[in-house]
Design a protein around this motif. Structure first.
Motif, PDB file in Angstrom:
ATOM      1  N   UNK B 157      46.706  42.079  76.551  1.00  0.00           N
ATOM      2  CA  UNK B 157      45.933  43.032  75.762  1.00  0.00           C
ATOM      3  C   UNK B 157      45.036  42.303  74.764  1.00  0.00           C
ATOM      4  N   UNK B 159      44.054  39.282  74.974  1.00  0.00           N
ATOM      5  CA  UNK B 159      43.086  38.507  75.741  1.00  0.00           C
ATOM      6  C   UNK B 159      41.918  39.396  76.165  1.00  0.00           C
ATOM      7  N   UNK B 160      42.249  40.566  76.633  1.00  0.00           N
ATOM      8  CA  UNK B 160      41.199  41.504  77.054  1.00  0.00           C
ATOM      9  C   UNK B 160      40.275  41.825  75.880  1.00  0.00           C
ATOM     10  N   UNK B 161      40.866  42.084  74.726  1.00  0.00           N
ATOM     11  CA  UNK B 161      40.049  42.387  73.551  1.00  0.00           C
ATOM     12  C   UNK B 161      39.150  41.205  73.206  1.00  0.00           C
TER      13      UNK B 161
END
Lengths: 189, 189
Positions: B157, B159-161
DNA sequence: TATTGTTATACTCTATAACTATA
DNA sequence: TATAGTTATAGAGTATAACAATA
């Protein structure tokens, strides 16, 4: 007048960069400066909106809207498809498709032909100018893609796509597969 | 006098899930089934659009639109701010803000008060019902966030952000920082 | 009778600019 | 004269439904 609320909008148009992209409506964000800020939903939505807006600007010099681009692309991928078949693929109401095709045909980017097998249908074909413009638009799209990924290496790019697809799958999306919907893509707007 | 409200139907119906969310128009995607498919720009835009649409549906039971939610949230974060100050934060034209506030005031979710220091301005405050509804909406938003991230662990999560912010920064966005724009967020539409 | 493409109508949202009441 | 809020007017875009030609 009524008042009501207002609701939707969407818009489009206009844009260039105005705060409210033409009609792109934009509903609202989950927060103003609170918790939802580092939220995945909020961030994906914000970035996606910005990308769609930028894509519209990118296409502007060609006098092409995202949906028109999508239409040219759909025809290019399947020349000779009928107007309503294209409308269905792009999720555009048949009655709206008429105006789209009218505009592109007036610019001689595509042409309607009669289907000898069924004279009710009109099949769509790109003109040489249409192919040319589409090719140009694809170059611009590729350049935008490169720009967007400038801060990502190959592995990070793949990872981002993977993570996004996982989020999308939670919403029933099958991105990266195929199936497009004219408005879902760089559409927003 | 201001509007009659009486109309309230719009709210509901509209979107829910129709292909074209209410009025959300939607421009167009970069491809139909060709190369742009695994593109970051296309994917972010598609997923972002889907998220915005789902967020609208999530709020529907509360008879609240994303922008109304954003407005309630803005007021909650800074009670007593003026109508135009709120309009500026949410990037909504002052003349449009009137209808928004009218609708929410008619539902007694917020109230306008006169500013004794400058009787031209109207300061905005949430009513108890407004605070309650906002709290409910925040719960729904949090649930949606959890749903979206169901296939991600904590590290993924974050990382995605991080990756999304890098893409966003290429467009001048400063997501995760603050600054919101009513339409950029879960808005789109 | 059903379907493709088209046209016609109505409605919604938006922006622009006028208008009022304050300052 | 300038500003906050409001209202009025006009325009763009869409959806719905009615229509013509063909099947």
């Amino acid at each position: 007048m009524r008042v009501d609320e207002t609701t939707k909008q969407h818009g489009e148009g206009d844009d260039e960069d105005g705060p409210w992209p033409g009609g792109v409506v934009a509903p609202a964000p989950p927060s103003i400066d609170g918790p939802p800020f580092r939220a995945v939903g909020f961030t994906v939505s914000s970035v996606g909106y910005a990308v769609a807006r930028r894509f519209r600007q990118t296409l502007a010099p060609l006098q092409l809207e995202p949906r028109e681009f999508a239409l040219l692309r759909a025809i290019s991928a399947a020349e000779g498809l009928s107007q309503q078949a294209a409308a269905e693929r792009l999720q555009i109401p048949p009655s709206r498709m008429v105006a789209f095709v009218d505009a592109l045909e007036a610019r001689e980017l595509l042409e309607r032909r009669h289907n000898p097998l069924d004279r009710r249908t009109r099949t769509l074909y790109l003109t040489p100018a249409g192919h040319e413009l589409l090719a140009h638009a694809l170059v611009l799209a590729a350049e935008l893609e490169n720009h967007l990924c400038a801060q990502l290496n190959g592995a990070e790019r793949e990872l981002l796509l993977d993570l996004l697809q996982r989020v999308g799958s939670q919403l029933g999306l099958e991105v990266g597969k195929h199936a497009v919907h004219a408005h879902s893509a760089l559409a927003h707007e």
